[in-house]
Design an enzyme around this catalytic site. Structure first.
Site, mmCIF file in Angstrom:
data_model
loop_
_atom_site.group_PDB
_atom_site.id
_atom_site.type_symbol
_atom_site.label_atom_id
_atom_site.label_comp_id
_atom_site.label_asym_id
_atom_site.label_seq_id
_atom_site.Cartn_x
_atom_site.Cartn_y
_atom_site.Cartn_z
ATOM 1 C CE LYS A 1 14.287 -17.503 14.668
ATOM 2 N NZ LYS A 1 14.761 -16.119 14.482
ATOM 3 C CB VAL B 1 14.598 -21.478 18.820
ATOM 4 C CG1 VAL B 1 13.743 -20.569 19.679
ATOM 5 C CG2 VAL B 1 13.726 -22.480 18.090
ATOM 6 C CD GLU C 1 19.015 -24.354 22.114
ATOM 7 O OE1 GLU C 1 18.201 -23.421 22.014
ATOM 8 O OE2 GLU C 1 18.894 -25.283 22.920
HETATM 9 N N1 HSE Z 1 16.732 -14.021 10.284
HETATM 10 C C1 HSE Z 1 16.816 -14.507 11.624
HETATM 11 C C2 HSE Z 1 16.725 -13.332 12.568
HETATM 12 C C3 HSE Z 1 18.112 -15.234 11.804
HETATM 13 O O1 HSE Z 1 16.859 -12.194 12.118
HETATM 14 O O2 HSE Z 1 16.467 -13.530 13.749
HETATM 15 C C4 HSE Z 1 18.194 -16.019 13.067
HETATM 16 O O3 HSE Z 1 17.208 -17.007 13.143
#
Ligand code: HSE
Length: 404
Positions: free
Chosen positions: A196, A123, A120
């Site tokens: 994601k 994503v 979890e």
């Molecule tokens: N680097 C990612 C973001 C971290 O900025 O969404 C969380 O997955």
């Protein structure tokens, strides 16, 4: 003694978030008993004797019955996860690249070893996207799922466009807050949201599309002229991940989009993420929450730990569909420097074109593979128009001005 003895790999932002959230949940039958890290010399908020440096200290320890993998390196992470599953240790991971690139194999390994992997935290940070798709939406006919899947770029766009901060200042703050990846180009060039999206495709539509096959354009080429263009039309620019079902085909991509005030995504700012699910039965629903950061992501990982203690596993029960991934024709705005030569013959239709002294743009319809070719080795930028609504907003204006 707790029922679950956790071997934790990695003690960066998310690892510390898990540690802190677990400390405040003493009722959870789980304890972190070993933490494996790479660099013995790095300063950490716990005493040195809390750490081990050889993965075997966790993997070969029969008293450890849950592995939490929170390291940066996707290949090493996959090695750890495979070894843990072979030894019958359930795994929780937040490594989106590792999961997205190896999803077929992870599903196979879970079946062979009858040992679950949950992810979890991979994503959209604290938003329970995977569980919601798995549990609640398993009976829905999803038509489209789209949203803001990256906290850092949404934070940067908010600071630069809404608060007039410089790009470098905004990126630095995203890093300092623990939102950005160790290599922030993964955020700004749209790779992180693409990983994601690849995971979401499995849980929403039952197909695994390797991230290499998904088009991604980030925010790195957005210019002041693009921002001015959006502002004058009351639009915002948001980096969206989007998957749409067209009968037996799925189109999926990550790209900046013009978003109008009527869209719920228009109002999602800073490190917040949002996921808009559209299905035949429930129609549209929006999930919003912090998509990055120590405690929000730590909570997502902790929630998976709790799920393991309750023998939860993903059912992955979408019928192994005969859906195929294919690219679509999209309406886009492409901006470019006036002295750059772009091959506009790749567009099926051009509805608007403007060339000023310094820069110009076209709005038209183009196939995604052709768009990829057009943008290759070019500083041109693309922003998807977001369909009919934004299109109306854009086309109703007749104007002519020189962008500064
Ligand atoms: N680097 C990612 C973001 C971290 O900025 O969404 C969380 O997955």
């Amino acid at each position: 003694m707790s029922k679950y003895r956790i071997g934790l790999f990695g003690f960066g932002c998310v690892g510390q978030g898990l540690y802190e959230t677990l400390e405040k949940n003493i009722q959870l039958p789980a304890d972190i008993v070993k933490i494996c890290v790479k660099d013995p010399d790095k300063e950490r908020p716990l005493a040195a004797d809390a750490f081990v440096y050889d993965p075997k200290e966790i993997l070969n320890d029969d008293t450890i019955n849950l592995v939490v993998e929170l390291i940066d390196d996707a290949d090493k992470a996959f090695d750890i996860v495979q070894e843990a599953l072979k030894r019958g240790k359930p795994v929780v991971s937040a490594n989106k690249k590792m999961v997205a690139e190896n999803l077929d194999r992870l599903i196979e390994l879970q079946q062979i070893h009858r040992t679950p992997v949950l992810y979890e935290g991979a994503v959209c940070g604290s938003i329970p996207v995977i569980k919601t798709l798995e549990d609640y939406y398993s009976l829905e006919q999803i038509r489209e799922i789209k949203g803001i899947f990256n906290g850092s770029t949404n934070y940067i766009l908010t600071k630069v466009i809404e608060e007039n901060k410089s790009y470098d200042e905004a990126l630095e703050a995203a890093q300092a807050n623990g939102f950005a990846e160790t290599d922030p180009t993964l955020d700004v060039e749209g790779y992180d949201p693409k990983y994601k999206l690849s995971i979401v495709l499995q849980h929403a539509f039952g197909i695994h599309v390797h991230p290499d096959q998904i088009f991604n354009q980030g925010i790195q080429n957005i210019t002041r002229a693009d921002i001015a263009f959006a502002r004058e039309r009351g639009l915002k620019i948001k980096l969206l991940a989007k998957a749409t079902r067209y009968e037996d085909r799925i189109s999926a991509f990550v790209a900046p989009h013009f978003v109008s005030r009527e869209s719920p995504l228009y109002h999602v700012e800073n490190e917040y993420n949002a996921v808009l699910v559209n299905g035949d039965f429930a129609n549209e629903q929006l999930l919003v929450g912090k998509g990055a950061g120590k405690l929000p992501t730590g909570l997502a990982v902790l929630s998976d730990v709790a799920s393991i203690t309750q023998d939860y596993q993903y059912i992955l029960n979408r019928e192994a569909s005969d859906l195929s991934h294919s690219s679509t024709t999209e309406e886009v705005y492409v901006s470019f420097k006036s002295d750059e030569t772009l091959d506009f013959s790749m567009f099926h239709v051009i509805s608007e074109k403007y060339v000023g002294q310094q820069s110009g743009y076209v709005i038209g319809e183009i196939d995604i593979p052709a768009l990829k070719t057009l943008l290759k080795d070019s500083s041109a930028n693309v922003i998807f128009t977001s369909g009919a609504r934004a299109e109306t907003e854009i086309h109703k204006l007749t104007y002519s001005y020189e962008i500064g």
